[in-house]
Design a protein around this motif. Sequence first.
Motif, PDB file in Angstrom:
ATOM      1  N   GLN A 172     102.748  39.590 -63.017  1.00 34.96           N
ATOM      2  CA  GLN A 172     103.789  39.520 -62.507  1.00 34.96           C
ATOM      3  C   GLN A 172     104.798  38.787 -61.343  1.00 34.96           C
ATOM      4  O   GLN A 172     104.125  37.618 -61.696  1.00 34.96           O
ATOM      5  N   SER A 173     105.288  39.070 -61.098  1.00 36.23           N
ATOM      6  CA  SER A 173     106.489  38.089 -60.492  1.00 36.23           C
ATOM      7  C   SER A 173     106.297  37.855 -58.940  1.00 36.23           C
ATOM      8  O   SER A 173     106.191  36.081 -58.273  1.00 36.23           O
ATOM      9  N   THR A 174     104.752  38.029 -58.523  1.00 37.83           N
ATOM     10  CA  THR A 174     103.551  37.109 -57.208  1.00 37.83           C
ATOM     11  C   THR A 174     102.632  37.308 -57.629  1.00 37.83           C
ATOM     12  O   THR A 174     102.094  37.393 -58.700  1.00 37.83           O
ATOM     13  N   ALA A 175     102.090  36.176 -56.894  1.00 35.64           N
ATOM     14  CA  ALA A 175     100.541  36.106 -57.475  1.00 35.64           C
ATOM     15  C   ALA A 175      99.619  37.109 -57.025  1.00 35.64           C
ATOM     16  O   ALA A 175      99.673  37.729 -56.173  1.00 35.64           O
ATOM     17  N   ASN A 176      98.696  37.702 -58.380  1.00 31.59           N
ATOM     18  CA  ASN A 176      98.365  38.303 -57.994  1.00 31.59           C
ATOM     19  C   ASN A 176      96.325  38.762 -56.751  1.00 31.59           C
ATOM     20  O   ASN A 176      96.360  37.477 -56.724  1.00 31.59           O
ATOM     21  N   VAL A 187      93.453  31.227 -54.080  1.00 31.22           N
ATOM     22  CA  VAL A 187      94.738  30.029 -53.980  1.00 31.22           C
ATOM     23  C   VAL A 187      93.637  29.333 -52.558  1.00 31.22           C
ATOM     24  O   VAL A 187      93.702  28.030 -51.966  1.00 31.22           O
ATOM     25  N   ARG A 188      93.379  30.313 -51.868  1.00 33.22           N
ATOM     26  CA  ARG A 188      92.606  30.667 -50.780  1.00 33.22           C
ATOM     27  C   ARG A 188      90.878  29.547 -50.493  1.00 33.22           C
ATOM     28  O   ARG A 188      90.917  28.753 -49.023  1.00 33.22           O
ATOM     29  N   ALA A 189      90.909  30.397 -51.586  1.00 30.28           N
ATOM     30  CA  ALA A 189      89.668  28.765 -51.621  1.00 30.28           C
ATOM     31  C   ALA A 189      89.963  27.525 -51.888  1.00 30.28           C
ATOM     32  O   ALA A 189      88.162  26.471 -51.871  1.00 30.28           O
ATOM     33  N   GLY A 190      90.841  27.385 -53.053  1.00 30.72           N
ATOM     34  CA  GLY A 190      91.520  26.051 -52.797  1.00 30.72           C
ATOM     35  C   GLY A 190      91.664  25.058 -51.713  1.00 30.72           C
ATOM     36  O   GLY A 190      91.287  24.441 -51.217  1.00 30.72           O
ATOM     37  N   ILE A 191      92.528  25.894 -50.738  1.00 33.76           N
ATOM     38  CA  ILE A 191      92.805  25.543 -49.004  1.00 33.76           C
ATOM     39  C   ILE A 191      91.499  25.161 -48.457  1.00 33.76           C
ATOM     40  O   ILE A 191      91.910  23.833 -47.732  1.00 33.76           O
ATOM     41  N   ARG A 192      90.773  26.133 -48.597  1.00 39.85           N
ATOM     42  CA  ARG A 192      89.365  26.078 -47.510  1.00 39.85           C
ATOM     43  C   ARG A 192      88.704  25.065 -48.130  1.00 39.85           C
ATOM     44  O   ARG A 192      87.987  24.499 -47.889  1.00 39.85           O
ATOM     45  N   GLU A 227     102.111  30.765 -63.689  1.00 35.01           N
ATOM     46  CA  GLU A 227     100.681  30.561 -62.705  1.00 35.01           C
ATOM     47  C   GLU A 227     100.747  29.305 -61.775  1.00 35.01           C
ATOM     48  O   GLU A 227     101.002  29.907 -60.608  1.00 35.01           O
ATOM     49  N   ALA A 228     101.200  28.550 -62.074  1.00 36.91           N
ATOM     50  CA  ALA A 228     100.928  26.905 -61.130  1.00 36.91           C
ATOM     51  C   ALA A 228     101.793  26.884 -59.874  1.00 36.91           C
ATOM     52  O   ALA A 228     101.909  27.459 -58.755  1.00 36.91           O
ATOM     53  N   GLN A 229     103.114  27.678 -59.897  1.00 38.66           N
ATOM     54  CA  GLN A 229     104.322  28.140 -59.790  1.00 38.66           C
ATOM     55  C   GLN A 229     104.167  28.982 -58.624  1.00 38.66           C
ATOM     56  O   GLN A 229     104.445  29.028 -57.769  1.00 38.66           O
ATOM     57  N   LEU A 230     103.760  30.116 -59.075  1.00 39.39           N
ATOM     58  CA  LEU A 230     103.181  31.036 -57.928  1.00 39.39           C
ATOM     59  C   LEU A 230     102.468  30.820 -57.024  1.00 39.39           C
ATOM     60  O   LEU A 230     102.575  31.401 -56.202  1.00 39.39           O
ATOM     61  N   MET A 231     101.054  30.520 -57.927  1.00 40.46           N
ATOM     62  CA  MET A 231     100.160  30.044 -56.615  1.00 40.46           C
ATOM     63  C   MET A 231     100.275  29.164 -55.566  1.00 40.46           C
ATOM     64  O   MET A 231     100.138  29.189 -54.185  1.00 40.46           O
ATOM     65  N   ALA A 232     101.363  27.818 -55.936  1.00 37.27           N
ATOM     66  CA  ALA A 232     101.797  26.627 -55.057  1.00 37.27           C
ATOM     67  C   ALA A 232     102.925  28.354 -53.622  1.00 37.27           C
ATOM     68  O   ALA A 232     103.281  27.583 -53.303  1.00 37.27           O
ATOM     69  N   ASP A 233     103.700  29.000 -54.676  1.00 33.12           N
ATOM     70  CA  ASP A 233     105.021  29.406 -53.959  1.00 33.12           C
ATOM     71  C   ASP A 233     103.045  29.780 -52.778  1.00 33.12           C
ATOM     72  O   ASP A 233     104.294  30.807 -51.317  1.00 33.12           O
ATOM     73  N   ALA A 281     100.581  29.535 -51.780  1.00 32.47           N
ATOM     74  CA  ALA A 281     100.201  29.170 -50.392  1.00 32.47           C
ATOM     75  C   ALA A 281     101.101  28.211 -49.935  1.00 32.47           C
ATOM     76  O   ALA A 281     100.370  27.800 -48.357  1.00 32.47           O
ATOM     77  N   LYS A 282     102.149  28.191 -49.509  1.00 35.46           N
ATOM     78  CA  LYS A 282     103.468  27.654 -48.840  1.00 35.46           C
ATOM     79  C   LYS A 282     103.770  28.490 -48.170  1.00 35.46           C
ATOM     80  O   LYS A 282     104.091  27.911 -46.978  1.00 35.46           O
ATOM     81  N   SER A 283     103.770  30.024 -48.492  1.00 31.22           N
ATOM     82  CA  SER A 283     104.586  30.893 -47.922  1.00 31.22           C
ATOM     83  C   SER A 283     103.643  31.935 -47.202  1.00 31.22           C
ATOM     84  O   SER A 283     104.299  32.164 -45.931  1.00 31.22           O
ATOM     85  N   VAL A 284     102.894  31.954 -47.894  1.00 27.50           N
ATOM     86  CA  VAL A 284     101.838  32.694 -46.895  1.00 27.50           C
ATOM     87  C   VAL A 284     100.799  32.001 -46.532  1.00 27.50           C
ATOM     88  O   VAL A 284     100.686  32.512 -45.178  1.00 27.50           O
ATOM     89  N   LEU A 285     100.115  31.008 -46.818  1.00 23.69           N
ATOM     90  CA  LEU A 285      98.516  30.462 -46.385  1.00 23.69           C
ATOM     91  C   LEU A 285      99.898  29.241 -45.263  1.00 23.69           C
ATOM     92  O   LEU A 285      99.358  28.397 -44.762  1.00 23.69           O
ATOM     93  N   GLU A 286     100.778  28.802 -45.267  1.00 26.33           N
ATOM     94  CA  GLU A 286     101.223  27.555 -45.062  1.00 26.33           C
ATOM     95  C   GLU A 286     100.689  26.676 -44.996  1.00 26.33           C
ATOM     96  O   GLU A 286     100.822  25.626 -44.487  1.00 26.33           O
TER      97      GLU A 286
END
Length: 199
Positions: free
Chosen positions: A49-53, A60-65, A90-96, A98-103
């Motif tokens: 899909q066009s957004t992170a599944n 991403v959440r586990a990476g940030i924590r 996938e890298a771009q979707l995850m980065a998006d 991390a930045k837009s949702v998890l800030e």
Amino acid sequence: MRRRTGLATAGAAALVWGEWLNWRWSRALVGSGVGASEAVVVLGYRNPQSTANFVNRWRVRAGIRSVAADGARGTRVIFSGGPTSNGAAEAQLMADYAKSVLEYDGTVLLEDRSATTWENITNVIPLLEGVDRIKIVSQPAHALKARAYLRRQRPDLAARVVRADDYRPGEWMVGKPLLALYGLWTLRGLTAEERKVSL
């Protein structure tokens, strides 16, 4: 009644077994780590899909924590994963996400060519040079496989690997028996030494 008790016992045993195996895998091929700088590598998962599944959002959440609580100097979060069927990496979707949702506003690097775990590791190696600690984030079996691949490709960098915060007791608990079964299958190519728990 006996049948229900037997099923409940078997279910509880499966949950404990899945928890235990995932715990073991999260502690294999890791060291204690020293130094101030770190890289957190978040491995992607199939994402048509066009957004992170769901799986990639959790990773991403586990990476940030996993970013050091003290905000380690020079911490870089590396998202790794190549193009999906919709064309986005996938890298771009995850980065998006991390930045837009998890800030997340820390340093983010993308590795957007990989199609396999071996390629994930091969392609992130240039981004790992010069850091003191390396954390690889995914489900525990997959992260262990990636750590083993790093050890095979660059033992000097593998010596800098420390635990990520991608295993927590009770998280994914109902799914852990299935993850454990799948993990046993995917890790069948690892040696006993590569599965050894680091205490």
